[in-house]
Design a protein around this motif. Structure first.
Motif, PDB file in Angstrom:
ATOM      1  N   UNK A   1       0.826  -1.201   0.000  1.00 34.38           N
ATOM      2  CA  UNK A   1       0.000   0.000   0.000  1.00 34.38           C
ATOM      3  C   UNK A   1       0.864   1.257   0.000  1.00 34.38           C
ATOM      4  N   UNK A   2       1.871   1.312   0.851  1.00 33.45           N
ATOM      5  CA  UNK A   2       2.744   2.485   0.927  1.00 33.45           C
ATOM      6  C   UNK A   2       3.544   2.661  -0.364  1.00 33.45           C
ATOM      7  N   UNK A   3       4.041   1.569  -0.927  1.00 33.29           N
ATOM      8  CA  UNK A   3       4.829   1.650  -2.152  1.00 33.29           C
ATOM      9  C   UNK A   3       3.985   2.129  -3.325  1.00 33.29           C
ATOM     10  N   UNK A   4       2.804   1.563  -3.491  1.00 33.64           N
ATOM     11  CA  UNK A   4       1.942   1.957  -4.602  1.00 33.64           C
ATOM     12  C   UNK A   4       1.425   3.387  -4.444  1.00 33.64           C
ATOM     13  N   UNK A   5       1.133   3.784  -3.216  1.00 35.27           N
ATOM     14  CA  UNK A   5       0.715   5.160  -2.979  1.00 35.27           C
ATOM     15  C   UNK A   5       1.838   6.127  -3.327  1.00 35.27           C
ATOM     16  N   UNK A   6       3.040   5.832  -2.890  1.00 33.44           N
ATOM     17  CA  UNK A   6       4.190   6.694  -3.196  1.00 33.44           C
ATOM     18  C   UNK A   6       4.470   6.751  -4.686  1.00 33.44           C
ATOM     19  N   UNK A   7       4.402   5.606  -5.361  1.00 32.08           N
ATOM     20  CA  UNK A   7       4.647   5.576  -6.806  1.00 32.08           C
ATOM     21  C   UNK A   7       3.576   6.380  -7.552  1.00 32.08           C
ATOM     22  N   UNK A   8       2.333   6.240  -7.154  1.00 28.63           N
ATOM     23  CA  UNK A   8       1.259   7.009  -7.790  1.00 28.63           C
ATOM     24  C   UNK A   8       1.395   8.501  -7.535  1.00 28.63           C
ATOM     25  N   UNK A   9       1.810   8.862  -6.344  1.00 29.79           N
ATOM     26  CA  UNK A   9       2.005  10.272  -6.000  1.00 29.79           C
ATOM     27  C   UNK A   9       3.118  10.877  -6.853  1.00 29.79           C
ATOM     28  N   UNK A  10       4.243  10.183  -6.951  1.00 36.19           N
ATOM     29  CA  UNK A  10       5.373  10.671  -7.753  1.00 36.19           C
ATOM     30  C   UNK A  10       4.987  10.733  -9.231  1.00 36.19           C
ATOM     31  N   UNK A  11       4.321   9.714  -9.732  1.00 28.99           N
ATOM     32  CA  UNK A  11       3.894   9.699 -11.126  1.00 28.99           C
ATOM     33  C   UNK A  11       2.929  10.857 -11.428  1.00 28.99           C
ATOM     34  N   UNK A  12       2.021  11.122 -10.522  1.00 27.45           N
ATOM     35  CA  UNK A  12       1.099  12.246 -10.696  1.00 27.45           C
ATOM     36  C   UNK A  12       1.826  13.581 -10.752  1.00 27.45           C
ATOM     37  N   UNK A  13       2.807  13.778  -9.877  1.00 33.59           N
ATOM     38  CA  UNK A  13       3.580  15.021  -9.888  1.00 33.59           C
ATOM     39  C   UNK A  13       4.400  15.152 -11.163  1.00 33.59           C
ATOM     40  N   UNK A  14       4.958  14.061 -11.656  1.00 33.56           N
ATOM     41  CA  UNK A  14       5.739  14.116 -12.900  1.00 33.56           C
ATOM     42  C   UNK A  14       4.840  14.497 -14.069  1.00 33.56           C
ATOM     43  N   UNK A  15       3.673  13.899 -14.155  1.00 31.34           N
ATOM     44  CA  UNK A  15       2.749  14.214 -15.257  1.00 31.34           C
ATOM     45  C   UNK A  15       2.285  15.664 -15.175  1.00 31.34           C
ATOM     46  N   UNK A  16       1.921  16.120 -13.985  1.00 24.97           N
ATOM     47  CA  UNK A  16       1.510  17.521 -13.829  1.00 24.97           C
ATOM     48  C   UNK A  16       2.664  18.462 -14.145  1.00 24.97           C
ATOM     49  N   UNK A  17       3.875  18.098 -13.755  1.00 27.01           N
ATOM     50  CA  UNK A  17       5.038  18.918 -14.052  1.00 27.01           C
ATOM     51  C   UNK A  17       5.297  19.028 -15.538  1.00 27.01           C
ATOM     52  N   UNK A  18       5.098  17.935 -16.268  1.00 25.65           N
ATOM     53  CA  UNK A  18       5.284  17.981 -17.718  1.00 25.65           C
ATOM     54  C   UNK A  18       4.253  18.889 -18.389  1.00 25.65           C
ATOM     55  N   UNK A  19       2.996  18.815 -17.948  1.00 30.75           N
ATOM     56  CA  UNK A  19       1.975  19.701 -18.498  1.00 30.75           C
ATOM     57  C   UNK A  19       2.281  21.163 -18.165  1.00 30.75           C
ATOM     58  N   UNK A  20       2.746  21.425 -16.943  1.00 36.89           N
ATOM     59  CA  UNK A  20       3.086  22.783 -16.535  1.00 36.89           C
ATOM     60  C   UNK A  20       4.254  23.307 -17.370  1.00 36.89           C
ATOM     61  N   UNK A  21       5.258  22.460 -17.586  1.00 40.35           N
ATOM     62  CA  UNK A  21       6.415  22.866 -18.383  1.00 40.35           C
ATOM     63  C   UNK A  21       6.007  23.167 -19.825  1.00 40.35           C
ATOM     64  N   UNK A  22       5.154  22.345 -20.390  1.00 44.87           N
ATOM     65  CA  UNK A  22       4.685  22.574 -21.755  1.00 44.87           C
ATOM     66  C   UNK A  22       3.926  23.895 -21.853  1.00 44.87           C
ATOM     67  N   UNK A  23       3.123  24.206 -20.854  1.00 46.83           N
ATOM     68  CA  UNK A  23       2.379  25.460 -20.842  1.00 46.83           C
ATOM     69  C   UNK A  23       3.320  26.654 -20.711  1.00 46.83           C
ATOM     70  N   UNK A  24       4.344  26.546 -19.861  1.00 45.83           N
ATOM     71  CA  UNK A  24       5.303  27.644 -19.693  1.00 45.83           C
ATOM     72  C   UNK A  24       6.093  27.901 -20.974  1.00 45.83           C
ATOM     73  N   UNK A  25       6.488  26.846 -21.672  1.00 49.79           N
ATOM     74  CA  UNK A  25       7.215  27.016 -22.930  1.00 49.79           C
ATOM     75  C   UNK A  25       6.317  27.671 -23.971  1.00 49.79           C
TER      76      UNK A  25
END
Length: 102
Positions: free
Chosen positions: A45-69
């Motif tokens: 549970x802790x591993x999957x929650x952490x992996x999902x949290x990190x994956x969500x931040x990476x995806x949001x970061x990529x969208x944010x970076x694309x918008x800034x560019x």
């Protein structure tokens, strides 16, 4: 204030997952794409929650970076068009010399 609320929501979710994991110490067999392993529910549970949290931040970061560019490119185009407009208005407002008139 917005960041504090986001932090509190994430903290509550994390505390709930740790609490659920602490009360579930059964060992289960987890089949994933390449292999399978035996994990306790709390670890899984802790591993999957952490992996999902990190994956969500990476995806949001990529969208944010694309918008800034995209925004930087649009601002650059606006500045270029403004300088062209200023140059064309300066050329149009300068009086032409009376060539050939005597």
């Amino acid at each position: 204030m917005k960041y504090l609320l986001i932090f509190l929501v994430v903290l509550v979710i994390f505390i709930i997952s740790v609490t659920l994991g602490a009360h579930n110490d059964q060992v289960i067999t987890f089949n994933y794409l390449l292999a399978q392993g035996e994990f306790s529910i709390s670890t899984l549970l802790a591993t999957l929650f952490g992996a999902g949290f990190v994956l969500g931040w990476v995806i949001c970061g990529l969208f944010w970076l694309r918008t800034r560019v995209s925004l930087a490119n649009a601002n650059r185009k606006i500045k270029r068009m403004q300088t062209q407009l200023e140059q064309s208005t300066v050329v149009a407002t300068t009086p032409s010399s009376p060539a050939g008139r005597e």
